[in-house]
Design a protein around this motif. Sequence first.
Motif, PDB file in Angstrom:
ATOM      1  N   SER A   1      -4.852 -36.577  39.008  1.00 18.44           N
ATOM      2  CA  SER A   1      -4.343 -36.424  40.382  1.00 18.44           C
ATOM      3  C   SER A   1      -5.013 -37.345  41.378  1.00 18.44           C
ATOM      4  N   TRP A   2      -6.153 -37.954  40.991  1.00 14.54           N
ATOM      5  CA  TRP A   2      -6.862 -38.837  41.939  1.00 14.54           C
ATOM      6  C   TRP A   2      -6.695 -40.311  41.605  1.00 14.54           C
ATOM      7  N   GLU A   3      -5.846 -40.581  40.603  1.00 16.28           N
ATOM      8  CA  GLU A   3      -5.655 -41.992  40.226  1.00 16.28           C
ATOM      9  C   GLU A   3      -5.072 -42.809  41.377  1.00 16.28           C
ATOM     10  N   PHE A   4      -4.352 -42.148  42.275  1.00 16.95           N
ATOM     11  CA  PHE A   4      -3.727 -42.899  43.377  1.00 16.95           C
ATOM     12  C   PHE A   4      -4.775 -43.533  44.302  1.00 16.95           C
ATOM     13  N   LEU A   5      -5.989 -42.975  44.323  1.00 16.79           N
ATOM     14  CA  LEU A   5      -6.987 -43.506  45.272  1.00 16.79           C
ATOM     15  C   LEU A   5      -7.379 -44.944  44.911  1.00 16.79           C
ATOM     16  N   PRO A   6      -7.801 -45.208  43.645  1.00 16.23           N
ATOM     17  CA  PRO A   6      -8.025 -46.620  43.315  1.00 16.23           C
ATOM     18  C   PRO A   6      -6.733 -47.439  43.275  1.00 16.23           C
ATOM     19  N   LYS A   7      -5.647 -46.840  42.764  1.00 16.63           N
ATOM     20  CA  LYS A   7      -4.422 -47.637  42.582  1.00 16.63           C
ATOM     21  C   LYS A   7      -3.763 -47.999  43.910  1.00 16.63           C
ATOM     22  N   GLU A   8      -3.553 -47.000  44.765  1.00 13.25           N
ATOM     23  CA  GLU A   8      -2.813 -47.266  46.019  1.00 13.25           C
ATOM     24  C   GLU A   8      -3.717 -47.718  47.152  1.00 13.25           C
ATOM     25  N   PHE A   9      -4.944 -47.190  47.189  1.00 14.06           N
ATOM     26  CA  PHE A   9      -5.830 -47.490  48.326  1.00 14.06           C
ATOM     27  C   PHE A   9      -6.946 -48.469  47.964  1.00 14.06           C
ATOM     28  N   GLY A  10      -7.071 -48.754  46.663  1.00 14.37           N
ATOM     29  CA  GLY A  10      -8.124 -49.680  46.224  1.00 14.37           C
ATOM     30  C   GLY A  10      -9.528 -49.137  46.456  1.00 14.37           C
ATOM     31  N   ILE A  11      -9.676 -47.813  46.407  1.00 14.13           N
ATOM     32  CA  ILE A  11     -10.982 -47.206  46.689  1.00 14.13           C
ATOM     33  C   ILE A  11     -11.611 -46.648  45.401  1.00 14.13           C
ATOM     34  N   PRO A  12     -12.823 -47.091  45.072  1.00 17.08           N
ATOM     35  CA  PRO A  12     -13.530 -46.495  43.928  1.00 17.08           C
ATOM     36  C   PRO A  12     -13.702 -44.986  44.139  1.00 17.08           C
ATOM     37  N   THR A  13     -13.448 -44.225  43.066  1.00 18.96           N
ATOM     38  CA  THR A  13     -13.447 -42.763  43.201  1.00 18.96           C
ATOM     39  C   THR A  13     -14.185 -42.138  42.027  1.00 18.96           C
ATOM     40  N   VAL A  14     -15.022 -41.168  42.329  1.00 17.42           N
ATOM     41  CA  VAL A  14     -15.736 -40.467  41.261  1.00 17.42           C
ATOM     42  C   VAL A  14     -15.538 -38.963  41.428  1.00 17.42           C
ATOM     43  N   ILE A  15     -15.115 -38.315  40.350  1.00 13.64           N
ATOM     44  CA  ILE A  15     -15.029 -36.841  40.362  1.00 13.64           C
ATOM     45  C   ILE A  15     -16.406 -36.328  39.973  1.00 13.64           C
ATOM     46  N   SER A  16     -16.959 -35.490  40.826  1.00 16.31           N
ATOM     47  CA  SER A  16     -18.370 -35.130  40.652  1.00 16.31           C
ATOM     48  C   SER A  16     -18.585 -33.623  40.557  1.00 16.31           C
ATOM     49  N   GLY A  17     -19.624 -33.256  39.822  1.00 11.10           N
ATOM     50  CA  GLY A  17     -20.111 -31.875  39.846  1.00 11.10           C
ATOM     51  C   GLY A  17     -20.950 -31.653  41.103  1.00 11.10           C
ATOM     52  N   PHE A  18     -21.643 -30.531  41.154  1.00 14.47           N
ATOM     53  CA  PHE A  18     -22.245 -30.119  42.425  1.00 14.47           C
ATOM     54  C   PHE A  18     -23.766 -30.048  42.428  1.00 14.47           C
ATOM     55  N   GLU A  19     -24.367 -30.269  41.249  1.00 15.41           N
ATOM     56  CA  GLU A  19     -25.837 -30.294  41.213  1.00 15.41           C
ATOM     57  C   GLU A  19     -26.305 -31.575  41.904  1.00 15.41           C
TER      58      GLU A  19
END
Length: 354
Positions: free
Chosen positions: A191-209
Amino acid sequence: MEKIIEYIRKVSEKLDKARIMTFCGTHEHTIATYGIRSILPENIELIPGPGCPVCITPASIIDEAISLALNGVEVITFGDSFKLPGIKWTKKDYPKNLMEAKERGGLVRVVYSPLEVIKEKDKEKVFLAIGFETTVPATISLLERSSNIKILSAHRLTPPVMKYALEKHGKGNINGIIAPGHVSAIIGAKSWEFLPKEFGIPTVISGFEPTDVILSIAELVMMIKNGDAKLVNTYNRVVKYEGNVRAQKAIEHWFEVKDASWRGFGIIPNSGLFLKEKWKYLDAYWQYGLKLEEGENDNPPGCRCAEVTLGMTKPNDCPHFLKGCIPERPYGPCMVSAEGTCRIWAMVFGRKKG
Ligand code: SF4
């Protein structure tokens, strides 16, 4: 941990500036509590984003819930929404929130889980269903098991508001994103692939520690330095590419996606979950003829929560912060929930000051 921080320092020497938006209130909680900003180089800025579902619930939903409670319908709510203010109280004598409605004799009950009420058959109840994709399965459990409850859906979707926040900041002003962990467990990394693809923004899905967050920042600064926009999942012990397909099917079975109002922002296209027409007998909007207003101007006078929620201003730029607005007596919505930036900053920095 020290080695990762050293690595971040080294990589960021080659950067002008890196502005990283963290979507989730829980990430901001980790960052503020563990002082992560203070150990990062000055050219890395962490910006809290719109990931607090209580903060963005339209005031008119709260006012309608208050009205139901005062008129003999029992309203079931989670504790973090009990003090969430509506807007009517700013113009006339009206309870500010569900807590005040209860003090005035309204029927309001705080639960840890909506399942606490499934076996009760006495009077009709309305469940105030606030939350992003993560909390929708709990609402569905209630729909599946109770015949005596109506749903007042304030469920909202995270990808549309992420897009909205990026458009508000303008092209090139956000260089990296820490995407939500819990939400992604439901909707999937895809669901977050659009961020790098459409907006060209590096994106990391992260845990909370703290280690999760620092590792995610390291991934991001490396991608930013290399001009490499990708989606990386550092929380793969919980988040799968497809997400929780069973939960997604259940959501599709009960809900449809429609344009929805967000507190302080107004309408965002295709950003809310509402019960499908065939379930309207379970829908509090239909059952009680509730009318909702657009949420663009529904914060109390002077409250800067809409800008705080978008990461465009800081809580301590608000004149009410830690004056007329404190965690015990929130004036605006971002001071209510543990995921609200104002409340997090009040608890962490306010305590240090005091
Ligand atoms: S401190 Fe209170 S009034 Fe100010 S922006 Fe935050 S929630 Fe709103």
